[in-house]
Design a protein around this motif. Structure first.
Motif, PDB file in Angstrom:
ATOM      1  N   PHE B 107      28.263  73.872 -76.056  1.00 33.84           N
ATOM      2  CA  PHE B 107      28.488  72.673 -76.865  1.00 33.84           C
ATOM      3  C   PHE B 107      29.330  72.942 -78.102  1.00 33.84           C
ATOM      4  O   PHE B 107      29.438  72.086 -78.975  1.00 33.84           O
ATOM      5  CB  PHE B 107      27.140  72.084 -77.304  1.00 33.84           C
ATOM      6  CG  PHE B 107      26.379  71.411 -76.205  1.00 33.84           C
ATOM      7  CD1 PHE B 107      25.206  71.955 -75.723  1.00 33.84           C
ATOM      8  CD2 PHE B 107      26.840  70.222 -75.649  1.00 33.84           C
ATOM      9  CE1 PHE B 107      24.495  71.330 -74.711  1.00 33.84           C
ATOM     10  CE2 PHE B 107      26.144  69.593 -74.630  1.00 33.84           C
ATOM     11  CZ  PHE B 107      24.970  70.147 -74.160  1.00 33.84           C
ATOM     12  N   LEU B 113      22.178  66.800 -82.552  1.00 35.03           N
ATOM     13  CA  LEU B 113      22.733  65.600 -81.955  1.00 35.03           C
ATOM     14  C   LEU B 113      23.307  65.846 -80.563  1.00 35.03           C
ATOM     15  O   LEU B 113      23.231  64.983 -79.686  1.00 35.03           O
ATOM     16  CB  LEU B 113      23.830  65.018 -82.850  1.00 35.03           C
ATOM     17  CG  LEU B 113      23.366  64.087 -83.971  1.00 35.03           C
ATOM     18  CD1 LEU B 113      24.555  63.467 -84.664  1.00 35.03           C
ATOM     19  CD2 LEU B 113      22.475  62.983 -83.424  1.00 35.03           C
ATOM     20  N   ASP B 114      23.877  67.030 -80.375  1.00 34.51           N
ATOM     21  CA  ASP B 114      24.411  67.358 -79.050  1.00 34.51           C
ATOM     22  C   ASP B 114      23.302  67.285 -78.014  1.00 34.51           C
ATOM     23  O   ASP B 114      23.497  66.802 -76.898  1.00 34.51           O
ATOM     24  CB  ASP B 114      24.993  68.783 -79.046  1.00 34.51           C
ATOM     25  CG  ASP B 114      26.257  68.872 -79.870  1.00 34.51           C
ATOM     26  OD1 ASP B 114      26.468  69.916 -80.516  1.00 34.51           O
ATOM     27  OD2 ASP B 114      27.026  67.889 -79.870  1.00 34.51           O
ATOM     28  N   VAL B 116      20.720  65.487 -78.167  1.00 35.80           N
ATOM     29  CA  VAL B 116      20.272  64.114 -77.992  1.00 35.80           C
ATOM     30  C   VAL B 116      21.214  63.360 -77.063  1.00 35.80           C
ATOM     31  O   VAL B 116      20.808  62.773 -76.067  1.00 35.80           O
ATOM     32  CB  VAL B 116      20.189  63.393 -79.361  1.00 35.80           C
ATOM     33  CG1 VAL B 116      19.901  61.915 -79.161  1.00 35.80           C
ATOM     34  CG2 VAL B 116      19.118  64.027 -80.224  1.00 35.80           C
ATOM     35  N   PHE B 117      22.509  63.416 -77.392  1.00 36.83           N
ATOM     36  CA  PHE B 117      23.465  62.636 -76.614  1.00 36.83           C
ATOM     37  C   PHE B 117      23.736  63.218 -75.238  1.00 36.83           C
ATOM     38  O   PHE B 117      24.134  62.517 -74.331  1.00 36.83           O
ATOM     39  CB  PHE B 117      24.769  62.470 -77.402  1.00 36.83           C
ATOM     40  CG  PHE B 117      24.684  61.415 -78.458  1.00 36.83           C
ATOM     41  CD1 PHE B 117      24.252  61.705 -79.741  1.00 36.83           C
ATOM     42  CD2 PHE B 117      25.006  60.094 -78.158  1.00 36.83           C
ATOM     43  CE1 PHE B 117      24.147  60.703 -80.717  1.00 36.83           C
ATOM     44  CE2 PHE B 117      24.906  59.092 -79.124  1.00 36.83           C
ATOM     45  CZ  PHE B 117      24.472  59.402 -80.405  1.00 36.83           C
ATOM     46  N   ASN B 118      23.536  64.492 -75.085  1.00 38.84           N
ATOM     47  CA  ASN B 118      23.788  65.130 -73.788  1.00 38.84           C
ATOM     48  C   ASN B 118      22.530  65.631 -73.142  1.00 38.84           C
ATOM     49  O   ASN B 118      22.530  66.652 -72.459  1.00 38.84           O
ATOM     50  CB  ASN B 118      24.756  66.304 -73.981  1.00 38.84           C
ATOM     51  CG  ASN B 118      26.101  65.840 -74.473  1.00 38.84           C
ATOM     52  OD1 ASN B 118      26.863  65.241 -73.736  1.00 38.84           O
ATOM     53  ND2 ASN B 118      26.367  66.094 -75.742  1.00 38.84           N
ATOM     54  N   PHE B 119      21.436  64.913 -73.367  1.00 44.45           N
ATOM     55  CA  PHE B 119      20.129  65.386 -72.906  1.00 44.45           C
ATOM     56  C   PHE B 119      20.135  65.731 -71.418  1.00 44.45           C
ATOM     57  O   PHE B 119      19.533  66.715 -71.002  1.00 44.45           O
ATOM     58  CB  PHE B 119      19.043  64.359 -73.209  1.00 44.45           C
ATOM     59  CG  PHE B 119      19.119  63.115 -72.371  1.00 44.45           C
ATOM     60  CD1 PHE B 119      19.955  62.069 -72.717  1.00 44.45           C
ATOM     61  CD2 PHE B 119      18.357  62.988 -71.220  1.00 44.45           C
ATOM     62  CE1 PHE B 119      20.029  60.924 -71.944  1.00 44.45           C
ATOM     63  CE2 PHE B 119      18.427  61.848 -70.440  1.00 44.45           C
ATOM     64  CZ  PHE B 119      19.256  60.804 -70.790  1.00 44.45           C
ATOM     65  N   TYR B 120      20.878  64.960 -70.642  1.00 45.98           N
ATOM     66  CA  TYR B 120      20.847  65.198 -69.195  1.00 45.98           C
ATOM     67  C   TYR B 120      21.578  66.492 -68.843  1.00 45.98           C
ATOM     68  O   TYR B 120      21.301  67.109 -67.813  1.00 45.98           O
ATOM     69  CB  TYR B 120      21.440  64.012 -68.429  1.00 45.98           C
ATOM     70  CG  TYR B 120      22.823  63.601 -68.877  1.00 45.98           C
ATOM     71  CD1 TYR B 120      23.013  62.815 -70.012  1.00 45.98           C
ATOM     72  CD2 TYR B 120      23.941  64.014 -68.168  1.00 45.98           C
ATOM     73  CE1 TYR B 120      24.275  62.452 -70.436  1.00 45.98           C
ATOM     74  CE2 TYR B 120      25.210  63.656 -68.583  1.00 45.98           C
ATOM     75  CZ  TYR B 120      25.383  62.874 -69.721  1.00 45.98           C
ATOM     76  OH  TYR B 120      26.631  62.530 -70.148  1.00 45.98           O
ATOM     77  N   LYS B 121      22.490  66.900 -69.703  1.00 56.07           N
ATOM     78  CA  LYS B 121      23.185  68.164 -69.439  1.00 56.07           C
ATOM     79  C   LYS B 121      22.336  69.364 -69.857  1.00 56.07           C
ATOM     80  O   LYS B 121      22.453  70.448 -69.285  1.00 56.07           O
ATOM     81  CB  LYS B 121      24.502  68.216 -70.213  1.00 56.07           C
ATOM     82  CG  LYS B 121      25.527  67.281 -69.682  1.00 56.07           C
ATOM     83  CD  LYS B 121      26.861  67.515 -70.345  1.00 56.07           C
ATOM     84  CE  LYS B 121      27.824  66.441 -69.889  1.00 56.07           C
ATOM     85  NZ  LYS B 121      29.079  66.485 -70.598  1.00 56.07           N
ATOM     86  N   TYR B 123      19.295  69.734 -69.383  1.00 54.31           N
ATOM     87  CA  TYR B 123      18.464  70.084 -68.226  1.00 54.31           C
ATOM     88  C   TYR B 123      19.225  70.988 -67.270  1.00 54.31           C
ATOM     89  O   TYR B 123      18.651  71.891 -66.646  1.00 54.31           O
ATOM     90  CB  TYR B 123      18.014  68.827 -67.482  1.00 54.31           C
ATOM     91  CG  TYR B 123      16.841  68.136 -68.123  1.00 54.31           C
ATOM     92  CD1 TYR B 123      17.029  67.008 -68.939  1.00 54.31           C
ATOM     93  CD2 TYR B 123      15.540  68.586 -67.929  1.00 54.31           C
ATOM     94  CE1 TYR B 123      15.959  66.359 -69.535  1.00 54.31           C
ATOM     95  CE2 TYR B 123      14.460  67.946 -68.526  1.00 54.31           C
ATOM     96  CZ  TYR B 123      14.678  66.836 -69.324  1.00 54.31           C
ATOM     97  OH  TYR B 123      13.616  66.207 -69.918  1.00 54.31           O
ATOM     98  N   THR B 124      20.519  70.721 -67.112  1.00 53.42           N
ATOM     99  CA  THR B 124      21.317  71.559 -66.221  1.00 53.42           C
ATOM    100  C   THR B 124      21.377  72.986 -66.742  1.00 53.42           C
ATOM    101  O   THR B 124      21.256  73.943 -65.976  1.00 53.42           O
ATOM    102  CB  THR B 124      22.748  70.995 -66.096  1.00 53.42           C
ATOM    103  OG1 THR B 124      22.665  69.633 -65.721  1.00 53.42           O
ATOM    104  CG2 THR B 124      23.535  71.761 -65.057  1.00 53.42           C
ATOM    105  N   GLN B 151      31.004  71.026 -65.050  1.00 55.09           N
ATOM    106  CA  GLN B 151      31.583  70.072 -65.983  1.00 55.09           C
ATOM    107  C   GLN B 151      32.851  69.443 -65.416  1.00 55.09           C
ATOM    108  O   GLN B 151      33.168  68.291 -65.682  1.00 55.09           O
ATOM    109  CB  GLN B 151      31.938  70.832 -67.278  1.00 55.09           C
ATOM    110  CG  GLN B 151      32.554  69.988 -68.340  1.00 55.09           C
ATOM    111  CD  GLN B 151      31.521  69.648 -69.382  1.00 55.09           C
ATOM    112  OE1 GLN B 151      30.423  69.183 -69.066  1.00 55.09           O
ATOM    113  NE2 GLN B 151      31.860  69.896 -70.620  1.00 55.09           N
TER     114      GLN B 151
END
Lengths: 866, 154
Positions: B107, B113-114, B116-121, B123-124, B151
């Motif tokens: 990131f 904040l990263d 928060v906004f990329n929460f689904y990433k 997990y990856t 990505q």
């Protein structure tokens, strides 16, 4: 800046998240969420079919809302639909939603499994990994049923990509944990072990985890992994830093893999093969040597990684407990860490040294650090570090240092954290009792315990001191004198009043000669505390008073006046009232002889095990401190109960004054406390043997053999020639753990010579809702008619459960069909002419037979001629 | 020669991974064991309570129910891994750091904040490095290569 990549923007999601963050209140947030939920609902229900991107975006929003803490009751179908997209980003969100919001709807499960199946078969490693990760994350029974047989194949197939192998290995591990009965063993064991030689260290890492777990249940099957693990570890440990570039972390070669390999090796005893053993020893020496070298980097990451490997190596050395040089070196290394400036290392050193203390090879070496540990007790600022110091002092305690250690622990107790006081009290009580040469010291110690931490001195502790004083003539006078003096303190703890009251009641006569402790003085002293005490203590004091009347006629009148007072005779508490009334009456009407008989000195207590140790074990929980376990066992299955039974027998031949068998020489080594406080390892009490389901297993090998409200026992058996293997599954139907779980197989004497049943040991704990597997290996030596019995014992909610089940191992299991021509058959048949070879039995059938049905059945099973 | 066998729990694994901020907001919760939603919430609160009262004089390990938590604070975030009592503390402490370094690289100087906004990433990233309650991949090079490849996919 939030990283947003091209093509995957999901701007709508980012805006939504921003909106939520900007909400000024909880209500505003809920309002915004509800608005979005309504929007998504309408989109999902709408006439226009959503494109993949939108679906992905909305499912992702739903997921976000869920993670905020709001319930989501829709969206599962759409998430599952995403699985069938051929776009990675859409699949990923679909799988993520499913993994986080696990749903037990059977239709969805079917669809999910379908999606997974397709991805597994897709030959696209990215998709395969998504599928495998989903199975590993969810690990449901349905997934296990669907995929447990496929995954091993993926794992060992030649053309599987490395990253897929990694995921497959760990996926299999998950399934093995949750549904061990569905994961097939056997044919691919060798290839899994072989993964330890893979050139991709990530694959080796994953495989090592898998093998370690499997080896704990079936060590024999994975024995071959030992030499491979040693070879691998050796290569890593001696590698130059450029060899393992990708896996070198702050100048440490593959630290996590090293730790895992060392962990795997702890599933086995030291290798029998001399060459292998020496290679491993070399390895361990190298690791110990590296700890002494100047560090390659000042960064804490470097030292942590290096020390992670070091501590695991030390754990292996301790586990083997066979190389004195290594053990002593380990001890010295840990000794250095005791004074390291980093708290983490001091903590870990104290913890690790605790286990070293119980090895006979290193016990003395550990003791040399006593002063350092005592100092830690006084100066460490983190209470958990101080606790480890207490544990270590306890573990290193023996006859030579008991007095000093007990003194230090008492002094620590004065300022100890309340949360750990009870544990320290128990430990001090145990040590004082165990190492008392001079029982006056023991009495002093317990009284000090009461003085310092009276609230945390449980009943077991003060009952024990009374038992000991009663049983030892030589300390009774001293005890009376000491409690008398202690009671002089203006504010003494109620436990002291209890102990004092009891002891003076029994032995006050021993100090009554001195005018400073004359009977009247003793009585006044006790009675001055009376009104400050709780009801049970007052009851005890009343008993002491009547004993005084017997011992000291000169105070009879004074005491009777007290008993006669309204506050006693009309006491609101029934027990106190009763005692006052009855004692008063007794003192009036009984002759001196009768009184003397009734209130004769307490006889010695029968020897019994200390309940203090049991209480300490309960506090610490099973398996937390190795020296606390009374049934130490190896993962390979042998228990050390035999030592326990020996000492129980020994103590029963000692005289009654040696209540605790403490006069025997303290044994060094592993069983410091066990031979003194051995719990009786009596065979399980005779219980009814359950045979209810036994007959059902004549013709089948799998099924539930026993079930009650707590436990379900299932069986799965396979037989070949004269050998059989039975998998026994113990299912904990409750939500509470089963503790001290043990299961063994017993056979009648006759059966023992006909049938060999070998059972592998099981874990003593079954978590609530979990299932545990045990393997029985059976060998039929000659024909038999009896059946072995499975004896199960465990503790549920404090109550001991005993179950016995007849195991359906029958002779017919070992039958094998054979082919022969009808001529040969009839020849044999005719040979069976002797009277005992022929049996005919006529009995009335339970149900009427339908001729046609019977004919059809016989036709079907024509081959069954018995 | 009698062997000093230490009792090895069969359940030797990661129980859960949590990233929480000082206020107690959860930025990542990854569970490797069955808990129902109420239990999860309770655990999250307990972990937060236990971990936020500790400071530099404490170790990075804390006993927690029948397990232990290995944790480290990075700016305003607490990274906590709950493992079994006999697990290797330092290995997991550095496991956390390894993970944080990957997040940082992926990131570009990661901040809360990263996550928060990329929460689904996130997990990856977690699934690349941890799986089934075990460490899956430790090479930062390999993990980042894989993440960058993913990505680039549609």
């Amino acid at each position: 800046m939030p990283a947003v990549s091209k093509g995957d923007g999901m701007r709508g999601l980012a805006v939504f998240i921003s909106d939520i963050r900007n909400c000024k209140s909880k209500e505003a947030e809920i309002k915004r969420i509800n608005k979005e939920l309504a929007n998504i609902r309408s989109k999902f229900k709408g006439d226009k079919a959503l494109d993949g991107y939108s679906k992905k975006k909305y499912v992702c929003k739903l997921l976000f809302i869920f993670l905020l803490g709001h319930d989501i009751d829709f969206g599962h179908m759409e998430a599952v639909n995403l699985l069938s997209s051929n776009k990675y980003t859409e699949k990923q969100i679909g799988y993520l939603f499913i993994s986080v919001l696990v749903n037990s709807n059977s239709d969805l499960i079917r669809l999910i499994n379908n999606g997974i199946k397709n991805d597994l078969a897709s030959r696209n490693p990215t998709f395969m990994n998504l599928a495998l990760h989903c199975i590993a994350n969810v690990g449901s029974r349905e997934m296990a049923e669907a995929f447990a047989s496929e995954i091993p194949r993926v794992l060992v197939a030649r053309d599987t990509m490395d990253s897929v192998k990694q995921s497959a290995a760990l996926c299999l591990l998950r399934l093995n944990r949750t549904s061990p009965d569905l994961v097939p063993m056997g044919e691919w064991t060798a290839r899994v072990v072989h993964l330890l030689n893979d050139q991709h260290l990530g694959v080796v890492t994953a495989a090592t985890s898998l093998i370690t777990t499997l080896a704990q249940k079936n060590p024999d099957d994975f024995k071959t992994s030992v030499s491979l693990a040693v070879a691998r570890l050796s290569r890593i440990v001696t590698s130059a830093s450029i060899d393992l570039q990708d896996y070198t972390y702050y100048f440490v070669a593959a630290p996590w893999l090293s730790v895992k390999l060392l962990r795997l090796l702890q599933c086995y005893p030291p290798p029998e093969d001399a060459a292998l053993r020496s290679r491993l020893t070399e390895c361990l020496e190298t690791i110990l040597n590296k700890a002494q070298e100047p560090p390659k980097s000042k960064k804490v990451q470097h030292s942590n990684a290096k020390n992670a490997v070091l501590f695991e190596a030390i754990a292996l050395i301790i586990h083997h407990d066979s190389e004195p040089t290594l053990l002593v070196r380990a001890c010295n290394q840990l000794g250095q860490f005791l004074q390291h400036r980093e708290t983490n290392l001091r903590y870990l050193a104290l913890e690790s040294m605790c286990t070293l203390a119980s090895s006979e090879f290193s016990h003395e070496a550990v003791k040399t650090h006593m002063e350092t540990v005592i100092n830690a007790l006084k100066t460490e600022r983190d209470v958990s570090v101080r606790q480890r110091a207490v544990d270590l002092l306890y573990a290193m305690c023996d006859r030579s240092n008991a007095k000093q250690i007990v003194a230090e622990m008492l002094s620590y107790l004065e300022t100890a954290d309340y949360s750990i006081r009870e544990e320290i009290v128990l430990k001090v009580a145990i040590l004082a009792e165990k190492y008392a040469v001079d029982y006056t010291w023991y009495v002093d110690t317990i009284l000090n315990l009461i003085r310092i931490a009276g609230d945390y001195v449980s009943e077991e502790v003060w009952y024990r001191v009374i038992q000991i004083v009663i049983n030892r003539d030589d300390v009774q006078g001293y005890a009376a004198k000491t409690v008398f003096e202690a009671l002089q303190a203006p504010a003494c703890h109620e436990n002291l009043v209890k102990v004092g009251g009891y002891i003076l009641g029994e032995f006050g006569n021993l100090i009554a000669g001195d005018s400073r402790s004359s009977p009247l003085v003793q009585f006044n002293l006790l009675h001055s505390k009376f009104h400050l005490c709780s009801v049970p203590t007052r009851a005890l004091l009343l008993s002491a008073y009547i004993k005084f009347i017997n011992l000291f006629p000169e105070v009879k009148a004074t005491i009777q006046d007290v008993l006669r007072s309204d506050s006693q005779l009309r006491n609101a508490d029934v027990e106190l009232q009763q005692r006052a009334v009855e004692y008063l009456r007794l003192s009036c009407i009984a002759s001196t002889d009768i009184l003397a008989t009734v209130l004769e000195e307490m006889p010695p207590f029968p020897e019994r095990e200390s309940s203090i140790l049991a209480k300490l074990k309960k506090k610490k929980g099973p398996g937390k401190l190795p020296d606390m376990d009374d049934s130490r066992r190896s993962v390979n299955g042998s228990t050390e109960h035999s030592e326990n039974t020996d000492t129980t027998n020994k103590s029963s031949t000692h005289s009654f004054t040696d209540v605790l068998n403490l006069n025997s020489a303290p044994s060094s080594g592993a069983n410091l406390l066990i031979d003194v406080f051995s719990e009786s390892s009596a065979p399980p009490a005779a219980t009814d043997v359950s045979e209810e389901n036994f007959p059902r297993f004549v013709c089948k090998n799998n099924g539930v053999i026993y079930e009650n409200q707590l436990l379900q026992i299932g069986l799965k058996s396979e037989y070949r020639q004269n050998l059989g293997r039975m998998y026994v599954f113990y299912g904990n139907k409750t939500s509470t753990q089963f503790l001290s779980f043990s299961s063994s197989v017993s056979s009648s004497d006759a059966l023992k010579s006909q049938l060999n049943v070998h059972s592998k040991a099981v874990d003593p704990v079954i978590e609530g809702g979990a299932q545990m597997q045990q393997i029985l290996n059976i060998e039929c030596v000659s024909d038999f008619s009896d059946a072995p019995v499975l004896n199960i014992q465990f503790r549920y909610g404090g109550a001991l459960q005993n179950i016995a089940v007849k195991l359906p191992v029958m002779l017919n299991k070992f039958f094998q069909p054979t082919e022969m021509m009808s001529q040969d058959f009839f020849q044999r048949w005719k040979q069976l002419g002797a009277p005992q070879q022929e049996v005919q039995k006529i009995f009335k059938a339970k149900h009427p037979m339908d001729t046609e049905v019977a004919k059809a059945k016989v036709k079907r099973h024509k081959s069954l001629w018995l | 020669m009698p062997h000093l066998f230490i009792f090895l729990s069969c359940f030797l694994q990661i129980r859960f991974i949590l990233i929480q901020n000082r206020a107690g907001k959860t930025r990542l919760a990854k569970w490797y064991m069955q808990f129902d939603d109420d239990e999860k919430q309770k655990l999250i609160e307990e972990v937060h309570a236990v971990v936020t009262v500790r400071d530099a004089k404490h170790t990075n390990f804390v006993e927690f129910r029948n397990f232990k938590i290995i944790y480290r604070r990075y700016a305003g975030l607490y990274f906590c891994i709950c493992v079994d009592v006999t697990d290797n503390n330092l290995a997991y402490l550095e496991g956390i750091h390894n993970f944080v370094e990957v997040l940082n690289e992926y990131f570009h100087n990661v901040c809360e904040l990263d996550l928060v906004f990329n929460f689904y990433k996130v997990y990856t990233v977690v699934d690349e490095m941890f799986l089934a309650g075990e460490i899956r991949e430790t090479s930062q090079t390999k993990v980042l290569k894989q993440l960058l490849m993913l990505q680039s996919l549609e």
